[in-house]
Design a protein around this motif. Structure first.
Motif, short mmCIF file in Angstrom:
data_model
loop_
_atom_site.label_atom_id
_atom_site.label_comp_id
_atom_site.label_asym_id
_atom_site.label_seq_id
_atom_site.Cartn_x
_atom_site.Cartn_y
_atom_site.Cartn_z
N MET A 373 22.82 25.37 -23.18
CA MET A 373 22.22 24.54 -22.31
C MET A 373 20.69 24.88 -22.15
O MET A 373 19.85 23.93 -22.48
CB MET A 373 22.81 24.70 -20.79
CG MET A 373 22.14 23.96 -19.96
SD MET A 373 20.66 24.69 -18.78
CE MET A 373 20.34 23.57 -17.47
N ALA A 374 20.52 26.14 -22.21
CA ALA A 374 19.04 26.85 -22.20
C ALA A 374 18.39 26.19 -23.55
O ALA A 374 17.21 25.81 -23.47
CB ALA A 374 19.18 27.98 -21.83
N LEU A 375 18.80 26.44 -24.92
CA LEU A 375 18.40 26.18 -25.75
C LEU A 375 18.25 24.73 -26.01
O LEU A 375 17.11 24.50 -26.71
CB LEU A 375 19.37 26.74 -27.10
CG LEU A 375 19.07 26.45 -28.46
CD1 LEU A 375 17.57 27.27 -28.78
CD2 LEU A 375 19.79 26.74 -29.56
N TYR A 559 12.07 23.98 -17.18
CA TYR A 559 12.37 25.33 -16.67
C TYR A 559 12.90 25.39 -15.50
O TYR A 559 13.87 26.41 -15.23
CB TYR A 559 11.10 26.00 -16.81
CG TYR A 559 10.40 26.30 -18.24
CD1 TYR A 559 11.11 26.71 -19.12
CD2 TYR A 559 8.90 26.28 -18.16
CE1 TYR A 559 10.65 27.22 -20.43
CE2 TYR A 559 8.52 26.55 -19.77
CZ TYR A 559 9.40 27.25 -20.51
OH TYR A 559 8.87 27.35 -21.96
N THR A 560 12.74 24.59 -14.73
CA THR A 560 13.36 24.43 -13.41
C THR A 560 14.72 24.15 -13.31
O THR A 560 15.65 24.83 -12.71
CB THR A 560 12.91 23.43 -12.17
OG1 THR A 560 11.43 23.92 -12.11
CG2 THR A 560 13.50 23.52 -11.04
N SER A 561 15.20 23.27 -14.34
CA SER A 561 16.73 23.02 -14.64
C SER A 561 17.30 24.29 -15.08
O SER A 561 18.73 24.43 -14.77
CB SER A 561 16.83 21.80 -15.33
OG SER A 561 16.27 20.62 -14.86
N ILE A 562 16.91 24.96 -16.05
CA ILE A 562 17.41 26.07 -16.67
C ILE A 562 17.66 27.02 -15.06
O ILE A 562 18.61 27.91 -15.36
CB ILE A 562 16.71 26.71 -17.66
CG1 ILE A 562 16.52 25.92 -18.91
CG2 ILE A 562 17.02 28.11 -18.07
CD1 ILE A 562 15.35 26.33 -20.11
N PHE A 563 16.54 27.34 -14.59
CA PHE A 563 16.67 28.37 -13.59
C PHE A 563 17.83 27.88 -12.48
O PHE A 563 18.51 28.64 -12.21
CB PHE A 563 15.27 28.47 -12.70
CG PHE A 563 15.42 29.25 -11.71
CD1 PHE A 563 15.61 30.63 -11.55
CD2 PHE A 563 15.25 28.61 -10.07
CE1 PHE A 563 15.53 31.42 -10.48
CE2 PHE A 563 15.25 29.07 -9.02
CZ PHE A 563 15.69 30.77 -9.08
N CYS A 564 17.92 26.66 -12.28
CA CYS A 564 18.85 26.25 -11.29
C CYS A 564 20.23 26.33 -11.79
O CYS A 564 21.28 26.58 -10.86
CB CYS A 564 18.41 24.69 -10.80
SG CYS A 564 17.17 24.64 -9.82
N PHE A 565 20.40 26.05 -13.11
CA PHE A 565 21.71 26.38 -13.80
C PHE A 565 22.08 27.86 -13.61
O PHE A 565 23.25 27.98 -13.43
CB PHE A 565 21.87 26.00 -15.16
CG PHE A 565 23.04 25.87 -15.78
CD1 PHE A 565 23.85 25.20 -15.14
CD2 PHE A 565 23.29 26.36 -16.98
CE1 PHE A 565 25.26 25.29 -15.89
CE2 PHE A 565 24.59 26.64 -17.63
CZ PHE A 565 25.60 25.92 -17.12
N TYR A 566 21.14 28.55 -14.00
CA TYR A 566 21.37 30.15 -13.70
C TYR A 566 21.80 30.41 -12.47
O TYR A 566 22.83 31.10 -12.29
CB TYR A 566 20.02 30.91 -14.29
CG TYR A 566 19.97 32.28 -14.25
CD1 TYR A 566 19.99 33.03 -15.34
CD2 TYR A 566 20.00 32.92 -12.98
CE1 TYR A 566 19.88 34.47 -15.38
CE2 TYR A 566 20.03 34.45 -13.17
CZ TYR A 566 20.09 34.86 -14.03
OH TYR A 566 20.16 36.43 -14.14
N LEU A 567 21.12 29.84 -11.30
CA LEU A 567 21.36 30.05 -10.06
C LEU A 567 22.83 29.59 -9.75
O LEU A 567 23.32 30.21 -8.75
CB LEU A 567 20.41 29.53 -9.26
CG LEU A 567 20.20 29.99 -7.49
CD1 LEU A 567 20.06 31.51 -7.62
CD2 LEU A 567 19.28 29.47 -6.92
N PHE A 568 23.11 28.56 -10.08
CA PHE A 568 24.33 27.70 -9.93
C PHE A 568 25.65 28.60 -10.62
O PHE A 568 26.57 28.79 -9.78
CB PHE A 568 24.61 26.52 -10.69
CG PHE A 568 25.77 26.00 -10.62
CD1 PHE A 568 26.29 25.26 -9.59
CD2 PHE A 568 26.73 25.82 -11.81
CE1 PHE A 568 27.73 24.64 -9.40
CE2 PHE A 568 28.03 25.16 -11.50
CZ PHE A 568 28.31 24.65 -10.49
N LEU A 569 25.58 29.35 -11.74
CA LEU A 569 26.31 30.38 -12.31
C LEU A 569 26.60 31.44 -11.45
O LEU A 569 27.71 31.93 -11.05
CB LEU A 569 26.02 30.48 -13.80
CG LEU A 569 26.03 29.51 -14.69
CD1 LEU A 569 25.59 29.58 -15.96
CD2 LEU A 569 27.72 28.70 -14.69
#
Length: 593
Positions: A373-375, A559-569
């Motif tokens: 997802m991040a890549l 970048y916010t989407s990557i961070f929020c997915f990180y936070l979701f997990l």
């Protein structure tokens, strides 16, 4: 085996060489200079002040350089390349403790090819960044001013033609650097510009270990409001823990007392319809959740991020990584690769416990879930940066290095972790053996529906980290160095406790309504915190920043989407850990038929 060790031995130095920054001179590597030794001024990037990620190479404006001196690039570590840094020798010659009154750097004449680009950069408030002995310094390209003779003509673009460096030293080390832009000249066609610079060296008693303190905005990060918000969150934790303990202990005590009745009394309770709901589903509560491979991968990745966040913050507290350029991205990348064993072990163990048969599919999904997802987002942002010819585009070497780390470090650790977790776990190891066929879920009230609980579950955890999100967003998007990792560690601990307490209450209501779908409900209830963070990010973008343009908007929300997915997990797994302990406990102590 010997050949494999030889290959690994050959690969590791290459990876370390790419990750760790390489110095260009002995003076910069040791931060010690002899009298008269040359000190290099590196130019890094330029860009609009209101768009932190929209950066370009310093030479992109067409400003002149010193003739006869080739552009020399400073070698970068992986963290620097991922941060979009590209340090180039400015050509300005300065020597340790040697003053320069005024020296001409270069000359150029404005014409139709460059005046439009330079004028536009001044109107957009372009800034530039330099590094001297690994200390950053910033300056403005120019400024809109009133021309001499009044304000009838309105504001006009002026460019600064003189850079005045004031450098403080202590013994053999550079301690402090100040840059003043002077001698503005109006940008008019045919105007000849002469760029000059001066250097003034002064002695100081300030210690080398404290030289980065001037970049830290203690008045902002250590304000009373910050302390008060953390104290308020601590009080919230105490209140929640007390409330959850009191309510659940009283309720569960009554439930257990009912389950301790004789069989005849139990039949009377069933006939009267007074039996508590969660006991009724003891044969379904440990049944296999839907989309088991995906859920096991989410849990495994979440466990990995849980440990990664803990160690990442702890290393930052101890190591003061904010003082070293590119060190935080490098540290997070290496720690992520090394913690892939945790993802493999926990994901494989969970998958085996619930009877999963296709462990290879689950392992691959765990390996590509978050990185994929991040890549994907990074590649899309890279395309936008390349379209804008921005320096923020990540180089091919950096991407290949990241892929090499994943292939040679992360994936092997994930593979061995999955094997270890799969072989060390017994299948269907639960307090109550699951039934072959699940019972139907009865109609319930709206406030016990999984969707309602999932949406409500993230409110209090978000409230506990709301203020810290403001400080983190401000530092990342507004040119501030975030250094209060002690605050961040405390807030992280608060987030863990609040998320667990809230989701335990939610899952108790869910089970009491005879709904056994607690695994996904717990994960989404905890993970919904990331949804509130994303909504706050939208508010922050429109109300706390002055960003504009397609590229900067794409970078912000990417970048916010990557961070929020990180936070979701992360928060989803935290919620699962707490509720899993709770569910296993309450069903361990009942008499199941």
């Amino acid at each position: 085996a010997a050949a494999g060790r030889m290959k690994l031995t050959a690969v590791l130095p290459l990876l370390l060489g790419l990750v760790l920054p390489q110095s260009c001179s002995a003076g910069e590597s040791t931060h010690k200079y002899a009298q008269g030794e040359e000190v290099t001024i590196w130019v890094n990037k330029i860009g609009p002040f209101h768009n932190p990620q929209e950066t370009y190479q310093y030479d992109s404006l067409g400003l002149c350089r010193e003739s006869g001196r080739p552009a020399r690039h400073k070698s970068q570590g992986l963290g620097g390349m991922l941060s979009g840094d590209d340090l180039v020798d400015s050509g300005m010659q300065i020597y340790f403790r040697t003053d320069v009154e005024s020296r001409t750097f270069c000359e150029m004449q404005l014409d139709g090819d460059n005046i439009g680009k330079i004028t536009s950069s001044v109107e957009q408030h372009f800034w530039y960044q330099m590094y001297i002995d690994d200390l950053p310094v910033w300056g403005m390209i120019g400024e809109l001013m009133q021309p001499d003779g009044g304000s009838e003509e309105g504001e006009q673009a002026f460019i600064y033609t003189h850079k005045a460096f004031s450098i403080s030293w202590n013994h053999k080390r550079i301690i402090e650097i100040n840059l003043t832009s002077e001698k503005p000249v109006a940008l008019t066609s045919g105007q000849k510009l002469k760029f000059t610079y001066s250097v003034k060296w002064t002695n100081t008693q300030k210690k080398f270990s404290n030289r980065f303190d001037r970049y830290l905005d203690s008045g902002f990060f250590e304000h009373k409001i910050h302390w008060f918000s953390v104290f308020n969150s601590v009080m919230m934790v105490v209140f929640l823990c007390g409330l959850v303990s009191l309510v659940l202990m009283r309720v569960l005590r009554n439930d257990y007392s009912r389950y301790s009745l004789d069989e005849e009394d139990m039949d009377m309770e069933r006939l009267s319809g007074e039996e508590v709901g969660w006991k009724q589903i003891h044969q379904d509560v440990f049944s296999q959740p839907k989309f088991l491979e995906l859920y096991a991968s989410l849990i495994g990745t979440g466990y990995q991020l849980f440990v990664l966040t803990f160690w990442g913050i702890l290393i930052s507290v101890i190591g003061s990584l904010h003082t070293m350029r590119g060190s935080i991205p490098s540290m997070l990348l290496i720690c992520y690769a090394l913690t892939c064993f945790i993802s493999g072990y926990t994901g494989g163990s969970f998958y085996k416990r619930y009877g999963g048969k296709f462990w290879k599919n689950q392992m691959v999904l765990s390996g590509v879930l978050f990185p994929g997802m991040a890549l994907t987002i990074v590649v899309m942002l890279n395309m936008a940066a390349i379209l804008y010819e921005s320096q923020a585009a990540i180089s091919l070497n950096a991407l290949l290095c990241v892929i090499a780390i994943w292939l040679f470090i992360a994936f092997p650790l994930l593979f061995f972790g999955t094997l270890f977790g799969k072989n060390m776990t017994e299948e269907l190891d639960f307090p109550c053996r699951p039934a072959r066929y699940r019972r139907p879920i009865p109609t319930k009230q709206w406030f016990t529906h999984p969707i309602t609980l999932a949406v409500a579950g993230g409110v209090l955890p978000f409230g506990s980290i709301f203020i810290e999100m403001y400080y983190a967003f401000t530092s990342f998007w507004n040119y501030k160095f975030y250094y209060v990792y002690g605050f961040l560690f405390l807030v992280y601990c608060i987030l863990i406790v609040v998320t667990m307490c809230v989701t335990i209450v939610c899952i108790y209501f869910l089970l009491n309504s005879e709904d056994y779908r607690w695994q996904w409900t717990a994960f989404i209830a905890g993970g919904s915190t990331s949804g509130y963070v994303f909504l706050y990010a939208v508010y922050f973008f429109f109300n706390k920043t002055h960003m504009y343009g397609l590229m900067q908007t794409a970078f912000y929300f990417g970048y916010t989407s990557i961070f929020c997915f990180y936070l979701f997990l992360l928060t989803g797994t935290i919620a699962y850990i707490g509720t899993s302990i709770f569910v296993h406990r309450i069903y361990y102590y009942i008499k199941s038929d």
